[in-house]
Design a protein around this motif. Structure first.
Motif, PDB file in Angstrom:
ATOM      1  N   SER A 191       0.836  -1.206   0.000  1.00  0.00           N
ATOM      2  CA  SER A 191       0.000   0.000   0.000  1.00  0.00           C
ATOM      3  C   SER A 191       0.870   1.255   0.000  1.00  0.00           C
ATOM      4  CB  SER A 191      -0.892   0.064   1.242  1.00  0.00           C
ATOM      5  OG  SER A 191      -1.629  -1.104   1.376  1.00  0.00           O
ATOM      6  N   PHE A 192       1.986   1.207   0.737  1.00  0.00           N
ATOM      7  CA  PHE A 192       2.866   2.387   0.807  1.00  0.00           C
ATOM      8  C   PHE A 192       3.550   2.626  -0.534  1.00  0.00           C
ATOM      9  CE2 PHE A 192       2.231   1.187   5.185  1.00  0.00           C
ATOM     10  CZ  PHE A 192       1.973   2.414   5.778  1.00  0.00           C
ATOM     11  N   ASP A 193       3.891   1.510  -1.229  1.00  0.00           N
ATOM     12  CA  ASP A 193       4.511   1.652  -2.569  1.00  0.00           C
ATOM     13  C   ASP A 193       3.527   2.342  -3.501  1.00  0.00           C
ATOM     14  OD1 ASP A 193       6.660   0.324  -1.613  1.00  0.00           O
ATOM     15  OD2 ASP A 193       6.070  -1.642  -2.421  1.00  0.00           O
ATOM     16  N   ILE A 194       2.270   1.900  -3.435  1.00  0.00           N
ATOM     17  CA  ILE A 194       1.259   2.480  -4.327  1.00  0.00           C
ATOM     18  C   ILE A 194       0.992   3.933  -3.952  1.00  0.00           C
ATOM     19  CG2 ILE A 194      -1.140   2.316  -5.085  1.00  0.00           C
ATOM     20  CD1 ILE A 194      -0.802  -0.553  -5.354  1.00  0.00           C
ATOM     21  N   LEU A 195       0.932   4.217  -2.659  1.00  0.00           N
ATOM     22  CA  LEU A 195       0.722   5.599  -2.212  1.00  0.00           C
ATOM     23  C   LEU A 195       1.799   6.507  -2.814  1.00  0.00           C
ATOM     24  CD1 LEU A 195      -0.615   7.736  -0.392  1.00  0.00           C
ATOM     25  CD2 LEU A 195       0.868   6.985   1.463  1.00  0.00           C
ATOM     26  N   ARG A 196       3.050   6.031  -2.792  1.00  0.00           N
ATOM     27  CA  ARG A 196       4.153   6.810  -3.347  1.00  0.00           C
ATOM     28  C   ARG A 196       3.949   7.032  -4.848  1.00  0.00           C
ATOM     29  NH1 ARG A 196       9.323   4.203  -0.934  1.00  0.00           N
ATOM     30  NH2 ARG A 196       7.720   3.654   0.544  1.00  0.00           N
ATOM     31  N   ARG A 197       3.468   6.003  -5.558  1.00  0.00           N
ATOM     32  CA  ARG A 197       3.239   6.142  -7.019  1.00  0.00           C
ATOM     33  C   ARG A 197       2.138   7.174  -7.278  1.00  0.00           C
ATOM     34  NH1 ARG A 197       1.674   0.732  -9.332  1.00  0.00           N
ATOM     35  NH2 ARG A 197       1.090   1.981 -11.117  1.00  0.00           N
ATOM     36  N   ILE A 198       1.079   7.096  -6.478  1.00  0.00           N
ATOM     37  CA  ILE A 198      -0.033   8.050  -6.661  1.00  0.00           C
ATOM     38  C   ILE A 198       0.481   9.468  -6.420  1.00  0.00           C
ATOM     39  CG2 ILE A 198      -2.290   8.798  -5.774  1.00  0.00           C
ATOM     40  CD1 ILE A 198      -2.852   5.834  -5.080  1.00  0.00           C
ATOM     41  N   GLN A 199       1.242   9.638  -5.341  1.00  0.00           N
ATOM     42  CA  GLN A 199       1.743  10.984  -5.015  1.00  0.00           C
ATOM     43  C   GLN A 199       2.721  11.482  -6.071  1.00  0.00           C
ATOM     44  OE1 GLN A 199       3.127  10.246  -1.001  1.00  0.00           O
ATOM     45  NE2 GLN A 199       1.244  11.086  -0.139  1.00  0.00           N
ATOM     46  N   ASN A 200       3.547  10.567  -6.603  1.00  0.00           N
ATOM     47  CA  ASN A 200       4.500  10.984  -7.649  1.00  0.00           C
ATOM     48  C   ASN A 200       3.779  11.376  -8.930  1.00  0.00           C
ATOM     49  OD1 ASN A 200       6.696  10.660  -6.058  1.00  0.00           O
ATOM     50  ND2 ASN A 200       7.132   8.570  -6.722  1.00  0.00           N
ATOM     51  N   ASN A 201       2.681  10.673  -9.231  1.00  0.00           N
ATOM     52  CA  ASN A 201       1.940  10.949 -10.468  1.00  0.00           C
ATOM     53  C   ASN A 201       1.095  12.204 -10.384  1.00  0.00           C
ATOM     54  OD1 ASN A 201       1.787   9.035 -12.891  1.00  0.00           O
ATOM     55  ND2 ASN A 201       2.149   7.700 -11.128  1.00  0.00           N
ATOM     56  N   PHE A 202       0.420  12.372  -9.248  1.00  0.00           N
ATOM     57  CA  PHE A 202      -0.597  13.437  -9.187  1.00  0.00           C
ATOM     58  C   PHE A 202      -0.220  14.591  -8.265  1.00  0.00           C
ATOM     59  CE2 PHE A 202      -2.756   9.486 -10.419  1.00  0.00           C
ATOM     60  CZ  PHE A 202      -3.132   9.861 -11.692  1.00  0.00           C
ATOM     61  N   LYS A 203       0.915  14.489  -7.635  1.00  0.00           N
ATOM     62  CA  LYS A 203       1.531  15.554  -6.829  1.00  0.00           C
ATOM     63  C   LYS A 203       0.540  16.345  -5.968  1.00  0.00           C
ATOM     64  CE  LYS A 203       5.802  15.653  -9.206  1.00  0.00           C
ATOM     65  NZ  LYS A 203       5.632  14.484 -10.035  1.00  0.00           N
ATOM     66  N   GLU A 204       0.432  17.659  -6.235  1.00  0.00           N
ATOM     67  CA  GLU A 204      -0.401  18.494  -5.351  1.00  0.00           C
ATOM     68  C   GLU A 204      -1.883  18.208  -5.514  1.00  0.00           C
ATOM     69  OE1 GLU A 204       0.740  19.537  -8.159  1.00  0.00           O
ATOM     70  OE2 GLU A 204      -0.805  20.772  -9.116  1.00  0.00           O
TER      71      GLU A 204
END
Ligand code: ATP
Ligand code: MG
Length: 363
Positions: A191-204
């Motif tokens: 889940s943390f890996d995916i959270l990081r991907r979401i944050q990297n993709n969609f930022k603010e």
């Protein structure tokens, strides 16, 4: 006044759960909220235990035998919390309106009649990108896109954003989208890996608040209530309350300042010895020999249960050292999912749930 479409063409990402519970949380904050169930599955209507003869279909259709105006079907659920019900017959509206000019503006047109009476209008969309979702996006000035952390697909969300951009362009209409991480299981490293991907993709564009997996959210829907009504002390209620505060305060993550695990450790490496003096190292500990998991959550970690807030078990005592900045901090322990204040700390402050948070002062 804000009109938000809760949408994602993928099924089961937490749209209805978010629409119901965010509406209830906004209402709890004193905002007047109208929730529009715009899904023929009528899950929000059923999830709030409403069984109405007339629905949004009768407002939008020209051939309905029960034709009526929007204000005639609004149901008052609670103080500040109102619902426009749906029904299965709404699934026929797409075909019915197929030859109509301006068919994508039907909801926007009928909403104009009541919108000024509300602080927030939330629209629960069906899991597709058909005419109903287009109508919802056309009526809205923002879109909330819940994505399930364990089944996240960049492509799916990117497609939805393309549609939003297309609507903005073709209909000269602006919709500001935000991604909400939902059904987040903090027990899984994945889940943390995916959270990081979401944050990297969609930022603010990603909400700081994360909606954790919580069985009370399922139970409350089955009981026909919002989770705040069902169990206001559970994790799900707290998450949606936090989300409502984030929306009301209009907080934004700063582009390029996305908080990722790497960023946090990089930042810490950069902190010089003199700067460290501004922090106090606090040891949080609680005796719970039979517990399986203990977290310390507080304003210093956004009340999040994750790897950084997890305590370690040593001889039946759960313990974790956390550096806190100068000032007063509120916190609680979460012992096997149950929120408790620190039994060894008499310094407390009331929280919005009618309970007490523990308080620590760093001088
Ligand atoms: N945070 C959560 N924790 C536990 N269960 C959840 C959570 N969020 C949603 N659920 C459950 O997951 C299921 C799907 O959620 P929901 O109905 O909100 O999704 P949806 O996107 O509206 O689905 P659909 O696309 O069919 O409209 C429901 O059974 C709901 O109770
Ligand atoms: Mg739904």
């Amino acid at each position: 006044m804000e009109i938000a479409a809760v949408c994602n063409q993928k099924g089961g990402t937490g749209k209805t759960t978010t629409a119901i519970n965010l509406s209830a949380a906004l209402a709890m904050n004193g905002k007047k909220v109208l929730l529009i169930d715009f899904d023929p599955q009528a899950h929000a209507t059923m999830g709030l235990n409403i069984d109405n003869k007339r629905s949004i279909y009768d407002v939008l259709s020209k051939i309905s035998k029960n034709k009526c105006r929007l204000k005639d079907i609004i149901v008052e659920l609670d103080k500040n919390f109102y619902l426009v019900p749906s029904s299965i017959i709404l699934s026929t509206i797409e075909q019915e309106l197929s030859d109509e000019i301006g068919r994508e503006c039907r909801l926007s047109d009928v909403l104009a009649e009541v919108s000024s009476e509300y602080d927030y209008i939330l629209i629960d969309c069906p899991p597709n990108l058909g005419l109903l979702t287009i109508n919802a996006l056309r009526a809205a000035n923002s879109a909330i896109i819940p994505v399930e952390a364990s089944r996240f697909s960049v492509d799916g969300v990117a497609r939805l954003i393309e549609i939003i951009d297309l609507i903005c362009e073709r209909l000269s209409h602006k919709v500001d989208y935000r991604v909400l991480v939902s059904i987040f299981d903090s027990r899984l490293r994945h889940s943390f890996d995916i959270l990081r991907r979401i944050q990297n993709n969609f930022k603010e564009k990603v909400f700081s608040t994360i909606i954790h997996i919580n069985v009370k959210l399922k139970e409350s829907q089955a009981a026909g209530k919002s989770v705040l009504d069902y169990d206001k002390y559970c994790r799900g209620a707290k998450d949606y309350f936090t989300l409502s505060r984030e929306i009301i305060s209009g907080q934004r993550n700063i582009p390029g300042k996305q908080v990722t695990m790497e960023k946090i450790s990089e930042e810490f490496k950069k902190v010089t010895h003199s700067k460290l003096k501004e922090f106090g190292m606090v040891t949080f500990s609680v005796s719970a020999p039979a517990a399986h998991s203990v977290f310390v959550v507080g304003d210093f970690n956004n009340w999040s249960m994750d790897e950084k807030s997890m305590l370690e078990k040593r001889d039946g005592i759960w313990i974790r050292k956390i550096p806190l900045s100068k000032g007063s901090h509120q916190y609680r322990f979460v012992v096997d999912g149950q929120w408790l204040n620190d039994p060894r700390n008499p310094h407390t402050a009331p929280n919005p749930y009618g309970e007490l948070n523990s308080v620590v002062d760093i001088k």
